[in-house]
Write a protein that holds these residues in place. Sequence first.
Motif, mmCIF file in Angstrom:
data_model
loop_
_atom_site.group_PDB
_atom_site.id
_atom_site.type_symbol
_atom_site.label_atom_id
_atom_site.label_comp_id
_atom_site.label_asym_id
_atom_site.label_seq_id
_atom_site.Cartn_x
_atom_site.Cartn_y
_atom_site.Cartn_z
ATOM 1 N N THR A 1 3.960 50.101 -10.389
ATOM 2 C CA THR A 1 2.588 50.522 -10.092
ATOM 3 C C THR A 1 1.589 49.378 -10.226
ATOM 4 O O THR A 1 0.463 49.489 -9.742
ATOM 5 N N ALA A 2 1.990 48.280 -10.867
ATOM 6 C CA ALA A 2 1.070 47.160 -11.079
ATOM 7 C C ALA A 2 1.052 46.190 -9.909
ATOM 8 O O ALA A 2 -0.014 45.711 -9.508
ATOM 9 N N TRP A 3 2.235 45.894 -9.338
ATOM 10 C CA TRP A 3 2.260 44.839 -8.329
ATOM 11 C C TRP A 3 1.490 45.177 -7.047
ATOM 12 O O TRP A 3 0.895 44.270 -6.444
ATOM 13 N N PRO A 4 1.429 46.447 -6.612
ATOM 14 C CA PRO A 4 0.579 46.708 -5.433
ATOM 15 C C PRO A 4 -0.897 46.401 -5.689
ATOM 16 O O PRO A 4 -1.603 45.919 -4.787
ATOM 17 N N LEU A 5 -1.371 46.674 -6.904
ATOM 18 C CA LEU A 5 -2.758 46.363 -7.236
ATOM 19 C C LEU A 5 -2.992 44.853 -7.227
ATOM 20 O O LEU A 5 -3.993 44.365 -6.690
ATOM 21 N N LEU A 6 -2.055 44.108 -7.806
ATOM 22 C CA LEU A 6 -2.191 42.656 -7.837
ATOM 23 C C LEU A 6 -2.154 42.064 -6.433
ATOM 24 O O LEU A 6 -2.982 41.214 -6.079
#
Length: 459
Positions: free
Chosen positions: A190-195
């Motif tokens: 869930t973190a890498w799409p935001l980054l």
Amino acid sequence: MIFTSSVYAIFLAVVVTAYWALRQRQAQNLFLLAASYVFYGWVTPWFCLIIAAATVTAYGCCRGMAAFPDQKKRFLLISLCVNLGLLALFKYFNFFIESAQLMLGALGLSVQPAVLRLALPAGISFYTFQLVGCAVDTYRGQTPVRKNFIDFALFTSFFPLLLSGPIERANSLLPQIEQDRRWAWNIFNTAWPLLLGGLFKKLVIADSLAFYADKIFMLENPGPLLLLVGTFAFSIQIYADFSGYTDMVRGSARLLGFELTQNFNFPYFAISPSDFWRRWHISLSTWIRDYIYIPLGGSRQKSQLRHAAALLLTMSICGLWHGAAWTFVLWGLYHGLASFVYATLGFGGRWRPAGKLGTAAAWLLMFAVIQFGWLIFRAPSASWLAAALWTPAPVTADMHIAAAVIAVHCAFHLLPLGLLALAEKKFPPLLRSPVYALLLLLTVLLRSEAGQDFIYFQF
């Protein structure tokens, strides 16, 4: 800038790896606190003294409110005076001194006041509001007093949000700091799409459009056509820049097991000023609402004059928070006036127009209101703005060509931005992966060579 993007990526990878290797929560918090101070003081170590002083003051005053309930107001005033005093000293002292000098000069009085040559500590506007909100909530009894100083200090200096927010509330972030955190692969998923999405917004969209906006606003008198297109370019730039930053902050925090406030919700779809401020820089607008506008009486004022005064004062403070310049104050007053006009006409609050045609008309009008606001915000000075509006340069054929080229470029950058928004809002997780893979490819191929600091770093 504290770190370049590449150095920050290395720093984040090292911190995340070492952080999850620690199993005990207090060890994790102590490590994050140390990492946050290294991050903050990397270029200018004395910045750490300022944030440490603000943290110790707020922590001591909150503890004092609990230990001496009959002296709560005194401890609150001490905390507000120290924290807001530091902000005023470093950010606004020279502005007010120079403004007073100009006013006295207009009256025929010549004075040479002292001017301080102080660097503005990065992020001071954000962590000051965070500490002020915590002190006020403690005074109101809405936030329990914390005894653990390490946890409280981490609340103030948590490095992902330290430079430009979001402005987190104590009741949201402190409980996350105080609870155990364990690694799970869903955290990374869930973190890498935001980054990645944030990186694309910044490097491809914001930095590319910054070239056009900066060139136009550096002209002595760009003329109405270029001014219109330059303002439109800046409106996309500042949204992509700040929402991209926020996405990366939320992604970085999520890698560490924290969930931060969503700061944007399709702000350019707003149909009224109140709707816009529920969508744009949400953590600041709700802070301004809860700690300034409502205490001033808000919409409960008995007279229209008092309601107008509350709105104008609130929004002028909001504008001044963004920077020590009269253009920011004018921008705040403009939004305050727009909010008052809409509310007086019955189009404030949660108002919604009837039918698709009414919604389209309301959106188009509000989009124009927002664009004029960004013109005020981006103007190099109040005198430049006045000259550009009242004595515009004549429109030439070259201006038409330049405006058309810039407008097409802006529209081109809106397509992937719209695709990203659609994927986040409508696509199931499985279908988002190809979108993010495309964004990664586009980031590599289209990234602007002229990298710039994030716009909100200056605030």
